[in-house]
Every structure is written in C-alpha cells, then in structure tokens.
Write a protein that holds these residues in place. Sequence first.
Motif, mmCIF file in Angstrom:
data_model
loop_
_atom_site.group_PDB
_atom_site.id
_atom_site.type_symbol
_atom_site.label_atom_id
_atom_site.label_comp_id
_atom_site.label_asym_id
_atom_site.label_seq_id
_atom_site.Cartn_x
_atom_site.Cartn_y
_atom_site.Cartn_z
ATOM 1 N N ILE A 12 0.827 -1.214 0.000
ATOM 2 C CA ILE A 12 0.000 0.000 0.000
ATOM 3 C C ILE A 12 0.865 1.269 0.000
ATOM 4 N N ASP A 13 1.468 1.591 1.120
ATOM 5 C CA ASP A 13 2.159 2.881 1.267
ATOM 6 C C ASP A 13 3.425 2.939 0.414
ATOM 7 N N GLY A 14 3.507 3.978 -0.415
ATOM 8 C CA GLY A 14 4.646 4.147 -1.295
ATOM 9 C C GLY A 14 4.565 3.337 -2.571
ATOM 10 N N THR A 15 3.566 2.471 -2.652
ATOM 11 C CA THR A 15 3.352 1.649 -3.845
ATOM 12 C C THR A 15 2.068 2.058 -4.554
ATOM 13 N N LEU A 16 0.984 2.100 -3.805
ATOM 14 C CA LEU A 16 -0.314 2.548 -4.336
ATOM 15 C C LEU A 16 -0.743 3.880 -3.729
ATOM 16 N N CYS A 17 -0.336 4.126 -2.501
ATOM 17 C CA CYS A 17 -0.772 5.302 -1.736
ATOM 18 C C CYS A 17 0.438 6.199 -1.484
ATOM 19 N N ILE A 25 -4.940 4.593 -10.400
ATOM 20 C CA ILE A 25 -4.482 3.295 -9.904
ATOM 21 C C ILE A 25 -5.670 2.409 -9.567
ATOM 22 N N LEU A 26 -6.679 2.983 -8.939
ATOM 23 C CA LEU A 26 -7.879 2.196 -8.615
ATOM 24 C C LEU A 26 -8.516 1.616 -9.875
ATOM 25 N N ALA A 44 2.561 6.100 -13.644
ATOM 26 C CA ALA A 44 3.501 5.019 -13.911
ATOM 27 C C ALA A 44 3.017 3.704 -13.304
ATOM 28 N N VAL A 45 2.495 3.761 -12.085
ATOM 29 C CA VAL A 45 2.012 2.543 -11.431
ATOM 30 C C VAL A 45 0.785 2.000 -12.156
ATOM 31 N N ALA A 46 -0.152 2.883 -12.489
ATOM 32 C CA ALA A 46 -1.355 2.452 -13.210
ATOM 33 C C ALA A 46 -0.992 1.826 -14.545
#
Length: 256
Positions: free
Chosen positions: A13-18, A28-29, A241-243
Amino acid sequence: MIISSTRTTVFDIDGTLCFDGRTIDSRILAAIEDCERAGHQLVFASARPVRDLLPVLDGAFPAATLIGGNGSLVSVGGQVQPRAAFGAGELDKLLLEAERFRAGYLADGPWDYAYTGPADHPIRDRVDQGRLARRVELADLPAVVKFLVVEATDMAALAEAGRALGMTVNHHLDEAIIDFAPGTTNKWEALSSLGIDQYNAFGNDINDLDLLRHARHSVRVGAHPGLDGVSCVTVAPDPDAVAAEISLLVAATPAA
C-alpha cells in the motif's frame, strides 16, 4: 485457510499505491479494477494493521484478501485473524530494550492499539484513520502482533537488539522508524500460509523484499536500494507510472 493462487496479484500500500498516507489515486484504482475483471485474485499486503488498511481502500475490492502487520494479520472474507503474536517473554525482552533506549512506540493488537510516542509524530496521521478501534494501555491488548518504534535514543542499536532477540526487524531509515514483528513473520510467509505460491507483486520498501523475490513477476515502485536486483521491473512512484504497469499486467493476462 487456503485460497487460489491462480492469477494472484499482491499490492503493498504505502509508497506503492498510496502516496499521501490516506488515499489511492483514481487512476491506480481503475487499473486494479481492470486487473480484478481480468480474473486476478487481489491481495493487499501492508505494514499497516488490517484496521488501517480499510480506510485507504475505502470500500473498494471487498473480495480481496488483506495481509496486515507485515504478515502478522490476515483477513479473508472480512474475517480478521492474528497469524503471529509476540510471546509474553519475547515481548518483555523487547520492552526492556525499548526502555533502555527510551523508545516511544505504537503497539498493535489484533484490532486496538497502544501508543506512547509524540502526539505530533507523522505516524499518528496513519493510525486509525477510520476511527474503528480504541487506543488502550499495552497491558489491555489481548496480544501484540506488531511493535513500531517511532523514537529512541539510538535507533540503530535498538534495531540490532531486536535482531539479537530473533525478531523480524525492518529499520526504515527514511522515516526514522523501526518495525518489529514476532519471529520470521513477513508478507511472503503470510502468503505461503494461505497456499499462495504463484503470484505477481508490487512493492517499494525493504519489508517487501521476500514478497518481490519470490514473485513470478515483480514490480519495484521507486528506487529503494535494498531492492536492487530483486524485481523484474522498476517504475517511478507516480500514479500514472504505477497504473500503466498494472495495465500492462492486465494486457498480458491470457483469456480464461
């Protein structure tokens, strides 16, 4: 409880998605929703206890499995169960070391918590955001599944003392906190206990090391040096970038 490891994707979660300690970006969601529609079993695995995962997810992905406390808690089908807790003697030894280094700490039980650190410490913004639990005295917790030191006179020495006691210790230098877990508890070990041995993983920090190392496809978010050479892919700690990386995983998913 054993759950299917077919097309399982695990997200820190933290630093990866949030990236703000409170919310997950809509891009991302949306990408994770596509992942779920493509048939992926979703797992969210965090250093946060399950209690503090729920407000960040904000009702999204109710079928997902949750791993909290770096593997000491699991929630399958909405049922939170402690997997690992400090033994009484083990906790007493840790508390003696904490007292020696005048440590302030956050101790998590299966649901409630105890806190002795500064009132204005940044960790307070991430604790019980949903007002779902109670702050109690340490002695009132039925078990302690995670012990997070937020201040001490010598953080490095305290971390080494925990390792000498046989605990899993993650010293987060960037946040100046030390995360203690009982025994060899970590996210990957919790996944294994659920029967998950084939999975994709996204993570960003040293507590994701084994999670990423054992994944069939692993994505490092950011550039933590402790994860050098571990992941298949590294992406920027940025929602776009994550999405995009999650969408690439979805695109590579074969039809059922």
